[in-house]
Design a protein around this motif. Structure first.
Motif, PDB file in Angstrom:
ATOM      1  N   UNK A 153       0.852  -1.187   0.000  1.00  0.00           N
ATOM      2  CA  UNK A 153       0.000   0.000   0.000  1.00  0.00           C
ATOM      3  C   UNK A 153       0.887   1.236   0.000  1.00  0.00           C
ATOM      4  N   UNK A 154       0.526   2.219  -0.833  1.00  0.00           N
ATOM      5  CA  UNK A 154       1.258   3.488  -0.859  1.00  0.00           C
ATOM      6  C   UNK A 154       0.260   4.610  -0.591  1.00  0.00           C
ATOM      7  N   UNK A 155       0.251   5.164   0.616  1.00  0.00           N
ATOM      8  CA  UNK A 155      -0.637   6.296   0.899  1.00  0.00           C
ATOM      9  C   UNK A 155       0.045   7.610   0.561  1.00  0.00           C
ATOM     10  N   UNK A 156      -0.707   8.545   0.041  1.00  0.00           N
ATOM     11  CA  UNK A 156      -0.155   9.858  -0.307  1.00  0.00           C
ATOM     12  C   UNK A 156      -1.208  10.897   0.062  1.00  0.00           C
ATOM     13  N   UNK A 157      -0.979  11.581   1.159  1.00  0.00           N
ATOM     14  CA  UNK A 157      -1.962  12.548   1.625  1.00  0.00           C
ATOM     15  C   UNK A 157      -1.561  13.112   2.968  1.00  0.00           C
ATOM     16  N   UNK A 183      -3.181  -1.297   8.523  1.00  0.00           N
ATOM     17  CA  UNK A 183      -2.908  -2.124   7.351  1.00  0.00           C
ATOM     18  C   UNK A 183      -2.394  -3.511   7.736  1.00  0.00           C
ATOM     19  N   UNK A 184      -2.817  -4.499   6.970  1.00  0.00           N
ATOM     20  CA  UNK A 184      -2.268  -5.856   7.060  1.00  0.00           C
ATOM     21  C   UNK A 184      -1.410  -6.150   5.830  1.00  0.00           C
ATOM     22  N   UNK A 185      -1.074  -5.097   5.114  1.00  0.00           N
ATOM     23  CA  UNK A 185      -0.248  -5.159   3.916  1.00  0.00           C
ATOM     24  C   UNK A 185       0.922  -4.196   4.145  1.00  0.00           C
ATOM     25  N   UNK A 186       2.144  -4.500   3.692  1.00  0.00           N
ATOM     26  CA  UNK A 186       3.251  -3.556   3.855  1.00  0.00           C
ATOM     27  C   UNK A 186       2.917  -2.173   3.289  1.00  0.00           C
ATOM     28  N   UNK A 187       3.409  -1.123   3.969  1.00  0.00           N
ATOM     29  CA  UNK A 187       3.087   0.258   3.603  1.00  0.00           C
ATOM     30  C   UNK A 187       4.378   1.020   3.299  1.00  0.00           C
ATOM     31  N   UNK A 188       4.408   1.711   2.149  1.00  0.00           N
ATOM     32  CA  UNK A 188       5.481   2.654   1.827  1.00  0.00           C
ATOM     33  C   UNK A 188       4.915   4.036   2.121  1.00  0.00           C
ATOM     34  N   UNK A 189       5.523   4.773   3.054  1.00  0.00           N
ATOM     35  CA  UNK A 189       4.862   5.984   3.538  1.00  0.00           C
ATOM     36  C   UNK A 189       5.841   7.132   3.759  1.00  0.00           C
ATOM     37  N   UNK A 244       8.303  10.031 -13.367  1.00  0.00           N
ATOM     38  CA  UNK A 244       7.211  10.425 -12.474  1.00  0.00           C
ATOM     39  C   UNK A 244       7.539   9.790 -11.135  1.00  0.00           C
ATOM     40  N   UNK A 245       6.730  10.069 -10.143  1.00  0.00           N
ATOM     41  CA  UNK A 245       6.948   9.433  -8.852  1.00  0.00           C
ATOM     42  C   UNK A 245       5.622   8.957  -8.304  1.00  0.00           C
ATOM     43  N   UNK A 246       5.704   7.912  -7.517  1.00  0.00           N
ATOM     44  CA  UNK A 246       4.526   7.378  -6.861  1.00  0.00           C
ATOM     45  C   UNK A 246       4.327   8.065  -5.519  1.00  0.00           C
ATOM     46  N   UNK A 247       5.349   8.754  -5.060  1.00  0.00           N
ATOM     47  CA  UNK A 247       5.352   9.426  -3.772  1.00  0.00           C
ATOM     48  C   UNK A 247       6.790   9.564  -3.308  1.00  0.00           C
TER      49      UNK A 247
END
Length: 430
Positions: free
Chosen positions: A207-211, A223-229, A395-398
């Motif tokens: 998961x990649x959250x951006x906000x 999350x139960x999934x790895x997070x890039x934050x 581009x970037x994902x975050x």
């Protein structure tokens, strides 16, 4: 023929299942086909400019009616320049080398086998973001080139824009004979959809959250999934001694005022005591002319009070100002004794995003690069360059402030993993 999903759980399970199936097709897709999808997408974005801006106008008007601040509107707006940059970023990603299947670190072992590593897609990633509809295209373009599938969940404030952009992406995928399900937008705005997305390890690999900080903290906790934050963009400019004052004024101005809303805009200004008397009145004049509020330590406040134009914009800094990401025309200012105190302050109060030193002393520059514990560390350059497009990533994902494989602007490589490969011709272990 299956019936339509009747609940958020069923909807997200269906999306996840289709994303997983599409990810297998994307993982084996030829580079030429992925590039064709990206170039087609760029052409569609340009051709559909008016329709996209019409959809975006619905979101912008709703935000204005809701009384959202100018920085929020700025992040939401799809102007001509933003749309062209989105199209150009698709073309830049298409021009990048395809990392998938690349083998490296090959070395022969005494047994006769050759051991190395191969770059492979992550699989399916979920992208959760707020207000910036351009993230739809950034995430989609990088997912396509890196051979992944992506599930996009944008904020309700940009739902019309995101739906229109996602439709363009799926059209481009179909024209390139790639699965449209490789890029899916969650069609509902209920918060429950996020809860489902971040707890589907069977279908989602990362998961990649951006906000905002609240969103990212919630996702990291649940999350139960790895997070890039990354949680904050409290970026620092440190004006050293010795320094080229003209350069320092120009770079500091750009880092803070070129745009206030991005996470790579400077929020904190540190100035070496030996440079403060010469530098602070000059940058104070610039900030005053642009209406930037200055929250100052005692020393910087005493120097800036000499400027009549700045009087209404000066405030005494509080402890919380050293850790605040303003995303607005506000900056904290502190005079520090020297480089050592500057590094200590950044490592204590910074968010490990982006920090820069302005100096003419090479030794100071190298020490700053080594000792500041941030994802991007710069010398004599604006923090606004901390960006995937500017770094040549297309581009970037975050921007990740984590310390695993993806750190700083996350482009193609950040959306891949590496597996070990062994090449032999019948060797047996004894």
């Amino acid at each position: 023929m299956s019936s339509a999903p009747t609940s958020i759980h069923e909807l997200m399970t269906d999306i996840g299942r289709r994303a997983r199936a599409a990810s297998r097709d994307m993982a084996r897709a030829e580079t030429a086909r992925k590039d064709r999808a990206l170039l087609t997408l760029a052409a569609i974005l340009r051709a559909q400019r008016q329709a996209l801006q019409q959809a975006n106008g619905l979101d912008v008007e709703a935000a204005r009616q809701a009384g959202q601040p100018p920085a929020f509107i700025d992040r939401l707006l799809l102007g001509d320049k933003v749309l062209e940059q989105m199209a150009a970023s698709c073309e830049q990603v298409a021009a990048l080398p395809d990392p998938i299947g690349e083998m490296s670190e090959l070395r022969s072992r005494p047994s006769g086998i050759t051991v190395g590593r191969m770059r492979v897609p992550l699989g399916v990633f979920g992208m959760i973001f707020e207000s910036r509809p351009n993230v739809t295209i950034e995430a989609a373009s990088l997912a396509i080139k890196s051979g992944n599938a992506v599930i996009l969940r944008g904020g309700s404030e940009a739902i019309h824009s995101n739906r229109a952009l996602a439709a363009c992406v799926q059209q481009a995928l179909q024209q390139a004979a790639l699965p449209a399900d490789a890029v899916q937008l969650v069609p509902v705005t209920e918060r429950a959809a996020v809860g489902e997305l971040i707890t589907m390890p069977r279908y989602v690999d990362v998961i990649i959250p951006r906000g905002g900080k609240g969103l990212i903290e919630r996702i990291s906790a649940e999350a139960r999934v790895p997070v890039i934050k990354h949680l904050d963009g409290n970026c620092h400019v440190y004006v050293d001694s010795p320094v080229d004052l003209d350069m320092a004024v120009a770079v500091t101005d750009n880092a803070k005022t070129q745009r206030y809303s991005p996470c790579n805009a400077a929020e904190s200004l540190l100035v070496a005591a030996d440079s403060a008397a010469a530098f602070l009145p000059r940058i104070g004049e610039v900030f005053a002319a642009k209406g930037v509020e200055m929250r100052c330590c005692a020393q910087s406040l005493a120097l800036l009070r000499q400027l009549p134009a700045a009087a209404a914009l000066l405030r005494e800094a509080r402890e919380e100002d050293w850790i605040t990401e303003y995303l607005a025309p506000i900056i904290s200012i502190k005079v520090v004794a020297d480089l050592e105190e500057a590094i200590a302050h950044i490592n204590r109060y910074g968010s490990q995003h982006t920090d820069t030193i302005l100096t003419t002393d090479h030794r100071h520059a190298m020490r700053f690069l080594r000792e500041v514990d941030s994802a991007a560390v710069m010398v004599n350059a604006s923090t606004r360059f901390s960006d995937g497009f500017e770094f040549g990533l297309g581009a970037e994902i975050g921007i990740s402030t984590d310390k695993f494989h993806a750190r700083g602007p996350v482009g193609l490589e950040g959306l891949t993993s590496r597996k070990w490969v062994v090449l032999g011709d019948g060797q047996l272990r004894h």
